[in-house]
Design an enzyme around this catalytic site. Structure first.
Site, PDB file in Angstrom:
ATOM      1  N   THR A  99       0.821  -1.209   0.000  1.00 47.81           N
ATOM      2  CA  THR A  99       0.000   0.000   0.000  1.00 47.81           C
ATOM      3  C   THR A  99       0.850   1.252   0.000  1.00 47.81           C
ATOM      4  OG1 THR A  99      -1.576   1.265   1.389  1.00 47.81           O
ATOM      5  CG2 THR A  99      -0.074  -0.205   2.527  1.00 47.81           C
ATOM      6  N   ASP A 100       0.264   2.360  -0.465  1.00 48.57           N
ATOM      7  CA  ASP A 100       0.958   3.641  -0.391  1.00 48.57           C
ATOM      8  C   ASP A 100       1.018   4.184   1.036  1.00 48.57           C
ATOM      9  OD1 ASP A 100      -1.723   4.312  -0.109  1.00 48.57           O
ATOM     10  OD2 ASP A 100      -1.757   5.773  -1.747  1.00 48.57           O
ATOM     11  N   GLU A 101       0.234   3.597   1.947  1.00 46.29           N
ATOM     12  CA  GLU A 101       0.212   4.102   3.321  1.00 46.29           C
ATOM     13  C   GLU A 101       1.536   3.890   4.047  1.00 46.29           C
ATOM     14  OE1 GLU A 101      -3.255   3.655   5.700  1.00 46.29           O
ATOM     15  OE2 GLU A 101      -4.539   3.229   3.995  1.00 46.29           O
ATOM     16  N   TYR A 122      -1.815  -0.552  10.965  1.00 47.08           N
ATOM     17  CA  TYR A 122      -1.948  -1.214   9.657  1.00 47.08           C
ATOM     18  C   TYR A 122      -0.763  -0.899   8.758  1.00 47.08           C
ATOM     19  CZ  TYR A 122      -3.163  -1.575   4.735  1.00 47.08           C
ATOM     20  OH  TYR A 122      -3.112  -1.827   3.388  1.00 47.08           O
ATOM     21  N   LYS A 159       2.341  -3.329   7.242  1.00 50.41           N
ATOM     22  CA  LYS A 159       2.628  -3.491   5.813  1.00 50.41           C
ATOM     23  C   LYS A 159       4.052  -3.027   5.495  1.00 50.41           C
ATOM     24  CE  LYS A 159       0.349  -4.742   2.940  1.00 50.41           C
ATOM     25  NZ  LYS A 159       0.174  -6.111   2.383  1.00 50.41           N
TER      26      LYS A 159
END
Length: 352
Positions: free
Chosen positions: A133-135, A159, A163
């Site tokens: 993810t870009d997060e 989260y 990741k």
């Protein structure tokens, strides 16, 4: 090719399974634990193919994963299985560490053992593709640039931290052990079969049920939106053409504030399914307490994927959102049982 897809009954995973079965000659091995967000009805048509097989297995079960790799003679792994709801990670981070971090560690160990057993030609073909993810890149100020593959990691939530850790493990297994891995980091996905706890399906279904449409804070947080079918096409290219050790950002080039997204859903529903009283669905919008540690902005630079893999999104945000709303209007039989089982109206992610 025989591609093992973890999390193939989830939102993005099911889109990948459908894409591979419908648009390629590859065989698909779907490994999914079938947690609350996994739904085999999302891949019912693909499952009818003789190129599809399914194993209900936890990715933390390293021995079972290794056995599946061997038995199915897998040539590529696409690892999507993950806990992915930020609000849930705030209330219960343990499941995110166990699945996203420990689960990826177990997957890598199994893949490495299997890869070492292969012939030289098969080892050269094998890929372990980790979908992220870009997060992981953290908070992007409104007046700054966009995320590239070289942007330093700065995760903000349990989260995104889980990741980020899994991304680092994948790269370490490549650099230390030589396992041919690739990583991709995507922006916010939307489209058919999206679990109703996420923003766009939640707004669509709340609106249809005349329930409040909650917007966090002032709705000013910005996300880049990517239609899930465009993402599935990109992931196929990453796993088949990506260079081992490299990462690829996948984005829709469609930055929107959360409030703008909600308002656009309302405006489209006003046209497609007008309210009985003639009011706009915008009247249902309400502002609620912001999420703890809510990142201001995410934005993806997908030029590397465009340049090196020949990929670019087909759908604009407007065209993709219109198709998404049409799908939910036409597929109540899919979402109603999920909604009735899981939706209690409670707000998650406020325990910080």
């Amino acid at each position: 090719m025989k591609i093992l897809v973890t999390g193939g009954a989830g939102f993005i995973g099911s889109a990948v399974v459908r894409h591979l079965i419908e648009n390629t000659a590859a065989s698909v091995v779907n490994v999914d634990k079938l947690t609350y967000a996994g739904n085999l009805s999302s891949i019912a048509r693909a499952a009818a193919s003789d190129r599809y097989s399914f194993h209900q297995v936890d990715i933390c079960d390293e021995a079972r994963i290794l056995d599946i790799l061997r038995t199915e003679q897998v040539t590529h792994v696409m690892h999507l299985a993950a806990e992915s709801h930020v609000d849930r990670s705030i209330d219960g981070p343990a499941a995110f560490i166990e699945t996203n971090l420990v689960g990826t560690f177990r997957m890598l160990n199994a893949a490495l053992s299997y890869w070492r057993e292969l012939s030289e030609d098969a080892r050269a073909e094998f890929r372990f593709h980790h979908i992220s993810t870009d997060e992981v890149f953290g908070d992007l100020p409104f007046d700054s640039g966009i995320f590239t593959e070289d942007t330093p990691y700065a995760p903000s939530s349990p989260y995104s931290a889980s990741k980020a850790g899994s991304d680092h493990l994948v790269r370490a297994w490549h650099h230390t052990y030589g396992l041919p891995t690739v990583v991709s980091n995507c922006s916010n996905n939307y489209g058919p079969y999206h679990f109703p706890e996420k923003l766009i399906p939640l707004v669509i279904l709340n609106a249809l049920h005349e329930k409040p449409l909650p917007v966090y804070g002032k709705g000013a947080n910005v996300r880049d939106w990517l239609y899930v079918k465009d993402h599935a096409r990109a992931l196929e290219l990453v796993v088949t053409k990506g260079v081992p050790g490299e990462s690829y950002n996948i984005g829709g080039n469609a930055e929107r504030t959360n409030l703008s997204v909600v308002e656009t859903v309302c405006d489209l529903l006003d046209t497609k399914r007008p309210r009985a009283g003639g009011q706009s669905y915008r009247d249902l919008i309400g502002f609620v307490a912001d999420r703890p540690g809510h990142d201001r902005r995410y934005a993806i630079d997908a030029s590397k994927a465009e340049r090196e893999l020949g990929w670019r999104p087909v759908e604009t945000f407007d065209s993709g959102l219109s198709k998404t709303i049409d799908w939910y209007l036409d597929n109540e039989a899919w979402w109603r049982p999920i909604r009735e089982k899981n939706y209690a109206g409670e707000r998650l992610g406020q325990s910080a």
